[in-house]
Write an enzyme that holds these catalytic residues in place. Sequence first.
Site, short mmCIF file in Angstrom:
data_model
loop_
_atom_site.label_atom_id
_atom_site.label_comp_id
_atom_site.label_asym_id
_atom_site.label_seq_id
_atom_site.Cartn_x
_atom_site.Cartn_y
_atom_site.Cartn_z
N HIS A 172 34.82 48.23 60.80
CA HIS A 172 35.88 47.20 60.92
C HIS A 172 35.56 45.97 60.06
CE1 HIS A 172 37.05 49.52 64.56
NE2 HIS A 172 35.74 49.57 64.75
N SER A 293 38.83 32.21 34.41
CA SER A 293 40.17 31.70 34.67
C SER A 293 40.45 30.59 33.68
CB SER A 293 40.24 31.16 36.10
OG SER A 293 41.27 30.21 36.21
N LYS A 299 35.42 30.12 37.99
CA LYS A 299 35.76 31.50 38.35
C LYS A 299 35.13 32.54 37.44
CE LYS A 299 38.73 32.89 40.78
NZ LYS A 299 40.18 32.69 40.91
N GLU A 306 38.92 45.51 39.79
CA GLU A 306 40.28 45.25 40.28
C GLU A 306 41.29 46.17 39.61
OE1 GLU A 306 41.12 40.75 41.43
OE2 GLU A 306 40.02 40.86 39.56
#
Length: 475
Positions: A172, A293, A299, A306
Amino acid sequence: MSESKKTSSDSAKKAQTNQSWGGRFNEPVNEFVARFTASVSFDQRLFEQDIKGSIAHATMLAKVGVLSESEKKSIIDGLNEIGTEIRVGDFEWSQQLEDVHMNIESALTARIGDVGKKLHTGRSRNDQVATDIRLWLRDQIDEISILLTGLQKGVTRLALAEHDTIMPGFTHLQTAQPVTFGHHLLAWNEMLERDFGRLLDCRKRLNQSPLGAAALAGTTYPIDRVFTANQLGFDRPSKNSLDSVSDRDFAIEFCAFASLLTMHMSRMSEELILWASAQFQFIDLPDRFCTGSSIMPQKKNPDVPELVRGKTGRVTGHLISLLTLMKSQPLAYNKDNQEDKEPLFDTVDTVQDCLRAFADMVPAIKSNKEKMYAAAKSGFSTATDLADYLVRNGIAFRDAHEIVGKAVAYGIEKNKDLSEMTLKELNVFSSQIAADVFEVLTLEGSVCSRNHIGGTAPDQVKAAAERALENLASR
Ligand code: ARG
């Protein structure tokens, strides 16, 4: 209208119909229809297989006496020259000629004269295209099995190096029990190993020659189907001509393999993305797999995982496309089947790209052992170990569960892990706890005690990684 006028206008119209099947047609195909029905823009990708299949067919026709030796020779020479022309980019593809098969056949006749027209004896584009796609996909499967094996080796080598690195195991997405990073990576390898098995299964079932099924019913010529099957590296000729020209199971099966593989890679991607985040900091991904970024200077985005995660969608989509394409199709060939190629091609390209990206990235993953260790320590991950300890000292598991639950609640209140409590503190919850409890309350004690096949103990993980590497080396 005079007889002669009528004839000349008829032949002018005929000239614009497709020369391979225009015989019965009285008007040229509408320009839109020609474009709509053509597949050459994408099926030209099959040209190597189309030529290979044609050479095998011509060789067989000569063997059984349908073609003379000299006819065979000029057909094969012509096909080889066309192959070279296509490879160097000198070939002009024509949409008017619909597909790769008719483009090549028409170029052959233009090159060697009327004998080129004999190549299609005892054959149809229906068995021709079924043969071409199988040959093409078989080559791609062989390439993919090399890439997949490479990735598995990368994953397994990293697992070996990290066999005793402790991290939290999750259920979980909550800290559950400590595991080793190597153990986690070997779980990935198991997923990939099953995918590899599915890929091999798909290849096995695919490797039958449809050639000779002709349009649907077979042919009246004395063809030798075993000969062409052998020439093309197929295990055997297919068993039923109707099925041979209509079956696209192999493409669906491949896309099912690809969907499972990319689904697995999306899970791995998701974990890499989480682990690389500022909140986890379990791993560092090398800069070359990330981007920055344009607005937030701090970043470092994990673009490669991804994108792999994102590409799963199109692969699953292609599987559904092909299943839907084949649903309810009556035997035998239908033009619908032309729609099999683009989803299949894109699935192959996507899978190969994702595997290349992952095979390059996985060995470059740097684990942050301190962060992993600290995270494993912070979530009461050895609570089950304490319960098991109490059971060993004669307490029923349900009671042990209750006792440990209370100890955890106390730990949360005092901001203390179980291993940081004193024996006196622990004895408040049970008098059955003695000094030896600390052997199981440490993370090392916890993982080492799961010492069985498939367990997370470092010795087991090391042995499992070594076995996996041996297996991969023997492929
Ligand atoms: N371009 C066609 C395909 O991809 C080749 C087979 C055409 N056969 C036919 N009877 N129209 O399926």
